[in-house]
Design an enzyme around this catalytic site. Structure first.
Site, mmCIF file in Angstrom:
data_model
loop_
_atom_site.group_PDB
_atom_site.id
_atom_site.type_symbol
_atom_site.label_atom_id
_atom_site.label_comp_id
_atom_site.label_asym_id
_atom_site.label_seq_id
_atom_site.Cartn_x
_atom_site.Cartn_y
_atom_site.Cartn_z
ATOM 1 N N ARG A 223 0.857 -1.184 0.000
ATOM 2 C CA ARG A 223 0.000 0.000 0.000
ATOM 3 C C ARG A 223 0.891 1.232 0.000
ATOM 4 N NH1 ARG A 223 -3.558 -2.929 -1.415
ATOM 5 N NH2 ARG A 223 -5.604 -3.254 -0.431
ATOM 6 N N HIS A 271 -1.446 0.981 -9.759
ATOM 7 C CA HIS A 271 -2.131 0.064 -8.843
ATOM 8 C C HIS A 271 -2.877 -1.026 -9.619
ATOM 9 C CE1 HIS A 271 -3.891 -0.075 -4.511
ATOM 10 N NE2 HIS A 271 -3.798 -1.286 -5.018
#
Length: 308
Positions: A223, A271
């Site tokens: 993350r 992502h």
């Protein structure tokens, strides 16, 4: 017993079709069309609605449509409602593919050759054997374990680090804070697959980078908030780190003027390392619905004390 989906409407439509085929007896709705909120027992979401217990008074389970739950505000979810993260083959396969290509990109010097191409330079570099390039994975959950199982097939010396002990055949496993330095010292390519928690936020920083061998590389697929981006830039400038491949940033996307966009030793992807595939995700969710109804443990149910 309504199942409610709250995320991308396009994907919701795919889920609806799959539910109609595989579980036609379960009413399926896509947010904000909740129907009678009192009938909603199950919610699949990227982010639940604010105060879900009030909005959906008979809610029994919340499913994350992603591999993590750090995007949830768990303080707003009552303790009696289980939260289940997504563990499904599509997410695993996508992550294994992404990390494998990222490791091979670094191992075979493809970032160097990209720079050479831009400079119209032809300069072959010595090829290192995989057996001389040490791989280290932070996080030995389902994704980290699957990545290591694939990478060890190439002959890379593989190690992993996790908070609690793991045992993976052919992998040097380290557990607990007192083993982290030893793990980092033997790692040439560091892969972050940690969950985002209070303890791991900002963990990829100068102090950690300095414990890696000089010239090591980073693959960040956890993350964005795991990484101190200024510390990464400093480590690249000093030569402590040679390359970084980032699939996650903080924020996403980075501001247009951020220096990581144009850094010659950094590759950024938006992502996309892995994502939930509707067909396999629905199979997993339906299996968990059966488990819940039969009083069995659900696959992926989080431990709130750990945050994952």
């Amino acid at each position: 017993m309504t199942f409610l989906y709250k995320a991308s409407s396009d994907r919701g439509t795919q889920w609806a079709k799959l539910f109609a085929q595989k579980a036609p007896e379960i009413p399926f709705r896509i947010w904000p069309d909740t129907g009678d909120p009192a009938k909603v027992r199950y919610l699949a979401a990227w982010q639940p609605p604010e105060d879900p217990a009030r909005t959906l008074p008979n809610l029994e389970v919340i499913f994350s449509i992603g591999a993590g739950v750090d995007q949830f505000d768990l303080s707003g979810v009552p303790e009696h409602i289980p939260v289940v993260r997504m563990i499904e083959p599509g997410i695993v396969e996508g992550m294994v593919e992404y990390v494998t290509q990222a490791v091979l990109t670094i191992h075979r010097d493809l970032l160097d050759y990209q720079l050479q191409q831009q400079q119209k330079t032809w300069d072959p570099l010595p090829v290192r054997a995989a057996s001389t390039r040490r791989i280290g994975v932070l996080g030995l959950g389902v994704l980290g374990t699957a990545v290591l199982e694939r990478l060890k097939l190439f002959g890379f010396p593989c190690a992993g680090w996790s908070r609690s002990a793991r045992d993976i055949e052919g992998v040097e496993c380290h557990a607990g804070a007192n083993t982290l330095d030893t793990f980092l010292a033997r790692t040439d390519i560091l892969i972050c697959l940690l969950p985002l928690t209070v303890a791991t936020r900002g963990m990829l920083n100068t102090a950690l980078f300095n414990k890696l061998p000089r010239g090591a590389s980073l693959i960040q697929t956890g993350r964005g908030p795991h990484l101190n981006q200024d510390d990464l830039l400093a480590a690249l400038a000093s030569g402590q780190l040679q390359n970084a491949i980032l699939d996650v940033t903080d924020p996403e996307p980075l501001p247009q003027t951020h220096p990581l966009w144009t850094h010659p030793r950094v590759r950024i992807t938006p992502h996309i390392a892995s994502e939930t595939r509707p067909d396999s995700a629905v199979e997993v969710v339906l299996d968990n619905l059966r488990r819940h109804q039969e009083g069995l443990p659900m696959i992926g149910q989080i431990d709130r004390s750990r945050g994952y």
